[in-house]
Write a protein that holds these residues in place. Sequence first.
Motif, mmCIF file in Angstrom:
data_model
loop_
_atom_site.group_PDB
_atom_site.id
_atom_site.type_symbol
_atom_site.label_atom_id
_atom_site.label_comp_id
_atom_site.label_asym_id
_atom_site.label_seq_id
_atom_site.Cartn_x
_atom_site.Cartn_y
_atom_site.Cartn_z
ATOM 1 N N TYR A 1 17.105 -7.602 35.106
ATOM 2 C CA TYR A 1 15.883 -8.351 34.804
ATOM 3 C C TYR A 1 15.813 -9.676 35.555
ATOM 4 N N LEU A 2 16.915 -10.049 36.214
ATOM 5 C CA LEU A 2 16.977 -11.341 36.892
ATOM 6 C C LEU A 2 15.907 -11.463 37.973
ATOM 7 N N GLN A 3 15.705 -10.382 38.743
ATOM 8 C CA GLN A 3 14.747 -10.455 39.838
ATOM 9 C C GLN A 3 13.324 -10.725 39.338
ATOM 10 N N TYR A 4 12.987 -10.231 38.141
ATOM 11 C CA TYR A 4 11.638 -10.440 37.605
ATOM 12 C C TYR A 4 11.452 -11.882 37.121
ATOM 13 N N VAL A 5 12.507 -12.447 36.557
ATOM 14 C CA VAL A 5 12.458 -13.859 36.160
ATOM 15 C C VAL A 5 12.277 -14.729 37.396
ATOM 16 N N VAL A 6 13.010 -14.392 38.464
ATOM 17 C CA VAL A 6 12.925 -15.152 39.709
ATOM 18 C C VAL A 6 11.518 -15.045 40.306
ATOM 19 N N MET A 7 10.943 -13.854 40.276
ATOM 20 C CA MET A 7 9.584 -13.660 40.803
ATOM 21 C C MET A 7 8.586 -14.560 40.067
ATOM 22 N N ALA A 8 8.695 -14.591 38.740
ATOM 23 C CA ALA A 8 7.797 -15.428 37.939
ATOM 24 C C ALA A 8 7.991 -16.911 38.274
ATOM 25 N N LEU A 9 9.244 -17.321 38.422
ATOM 26 C CA LEU A 9 9.546 -18.715 38.754
ATOM 27 C C LEU A 9 8.945 -19.116 40.095
ATOM 28 N N ILE A 10 9.156 -18.285 41.101
ATOM 29 C CA ILE A 10 8.677 -18.595 42.448
ATOM 30 C C ILE A 10 7.156 -18.651 42.468
ATOM 31 N N PHE A 11 6.495 -17.744 41.768
ATOM 32 C CA PHE A 11 5.029 -17.746 41.742
ATOM 33 C C PHE A 11 4.506 -19.014 41.075
ATOM 34 N N THR A 12 5.085 -19.390 39.937
ATOM 35 C CA THR A 12 4.642 -20.585 39.225
ATOM 36 C C THR A 12 4.863 -21.833 40.069
ATOM 37 N N MET A 13 6.029 -21.919 40.707
ATOM 38 C CA MET A 13 6.336 -23.058 41.565
ATOM 39 C C MET A 13 5.362 -23.139 42.735
ATOM 40 N N ALA A 14 5.048 -22.002 43.360
ATOM 41 C CA ALA A 14 4.143 -21.974 44.503
ATOM 42 C C ALA A 14 2.718 -22.331 44.088
ATOM 43 N N LEU A 15 2.294 -21.835 42.921
ATOM 44 C CA LEU A 15 0.955 -22.147 42.415
ATOM 45 C C LEU A 15 0.806 -23.647 42.203
ATOM 46 N N TRP A 16 1.826 -24.245 41.645
ATOM 47 C CA TRP A 16 1.849 -25.695 41.411
ATOM 48 C C TRP A 16 1.851 -26.448 42.745
ATOM 49 N N ALA A 17 2.664 -25.986 43.681
ATOM 50 C CA ALA A 17 2.764 -26.645 44.984
ATOM 51 C C ALA A 17 1.445 -26.565 45.741
ATOM 52 N N VAL B 1 -4.222 -27.759 34.567
ATOM 53 C CA VAL B 1 -3.073 -27.072 33.968
ATOM 54 C C VAL B 1 -1.773 -27.380 34.700
ATOM 55 N N ASN B 2 -1.776 -28.407 35.563
ATOM 56 C CA ASN B 2 -0.556 -28.731 36.300
ATOM 57 C C ASN B 2 0.598 -29.087 35.362
ATOM 58 N N ASN B 3 0.290 -29.831 34.296
ATOM 59 C CA ASN B 3 1.344 -30.169 33.329
ATOM 60 C C ASN B 3 1.862 -28.920 32.625
ATOM 61 N N ILE B 4 0.950 -27.986 32.370
ATOM 62 C CA ILE B 4 1.356 -26.726 31.747
ATOM 63 C C ILE B 4 2.289 -25.960 32.679
ATOM 64 N N LEU B 5 1.965 -25.947 33.986
ATOM 65 C CA LEU B 5 2.812 -25.274 34.960
ATOM 66 C C LEU B 5 4.193 -25.907 35.000
ATOM 67 N N ASN B 6 4.229 -27.217 34.874
ATOM 68 C CA ASN B 6 5.497 -27.946 34.863
ATOM 69 C C ASN B 6 6.384 -27.468 33.710
ATOM 70 N N TYR B 7 5.799 -27.392 32.525
ATOM 71 C CA TYR B 7 6.549 -26.930 31.355
ATOM 72 C C TYR B 7 6.853 -25.435 31.440
ATOM 73 N N LEU B 8 5.969 -24.677 32.090
ATOM 74 C CA LEU B 8 6.200 -23.249 32.257
ATOM 75 C C LEU B 8 7.427 -23.008 33.141
ATOM 76 N N ILE B 9 7.560 -23.799 34.211
ATOM 77 C CA ILE B 9 8.739 -23.689 35.074
ATOM 78 C C ILE B 9 10.000 -23.997 34.280
ATOM 79 N N ALA B 10 9.924 -25.018 33.431
ATOM 80 C CA ALA B 10 11.082 -25.380 32.603
ATOM 81 C C ALA B 10 11.465 -24.219 31.681
#
Length: 309
Positions: A38-54, A135-144
Amino acid sequence: MLNIAGIISGLFLVVFPITMAIGYAFRGRVRRLGIGNYLQYVVMALIFTMALWAGSIVASNYVLYIILYSVVYAILSIVMSLVFTIPIGLVINMKWVSEVSLSNGSNANTRLPLILLIILMIGWILGYYVKPKPVNNILNYLIASELFILILVIGLDIGSSVNTSLLAQGYLGIVIATTSLLGSSVSGLILHYLVGIPLAASLGISMGMGWYSLAGPLLSVRFGPALGTLAFLANFLREQLTYLLVPLIVIAGFRDASLVSIGGATTMDDTLPIYRLYMGETGGFIAFINGFVITMVLPELLPYVITIE
């Protein structure tokens, strides 16, 4: 932002060893559940959220600088790791290292880096054009939150694969892991003065050791999406350059244990087949131990490094 970074650092320093101990204690059950899958799916979600924020924050004229700096960080971290590790390969005799079969390493998912790069680009484009600023603050907490899940999954997965007898046999791999980490940290120190990136961020980028899915999100939470993306790309490139450089160097006639330092944390899995193919069973064994040690140490070390004032 700083408070969240402190919480994340604390989670890695405290929760990670606990989850790793749980994974070791219940390693049979953890393996049967396939937690690591399941690690790869967690990583995919993390990278997408980080990129959306960036994409929603970083100006387009900075993208070229991020790409340029990521290349510089990747190359210099590799060079300095080699500089610090080559003397080890010249001094220590490798013949005593056992010939160990590591067939599991050949099953590495070679498509995942490309998938993550595509996800990064999609997230960045969506963030740039949609610009979800409310929702940038939400993305910040979502990454956390996603990082917390990452801690649990990584800790359980690594704990279930710990083998103390393997570590006892891999002294050279442990030494190379230590010297390559030191060399990478020196490259971060050098680039801090050359390009003006804050010291903690520069060290964090260079000491990611190819583990882009850890370094990128961690630095995003601590320093914002621009430096987080830089950390992701720099360490992504380090992994990809390993596939290119190791065969070329070996073919050129330099067949030394120090080449293991190029791959960083990835030598335990993704780039392990390269070392097995071009450096034989002994080289593959050393590579596995090197990556294993770095993978165990980095979740503890990196959160501490990026909070240095």
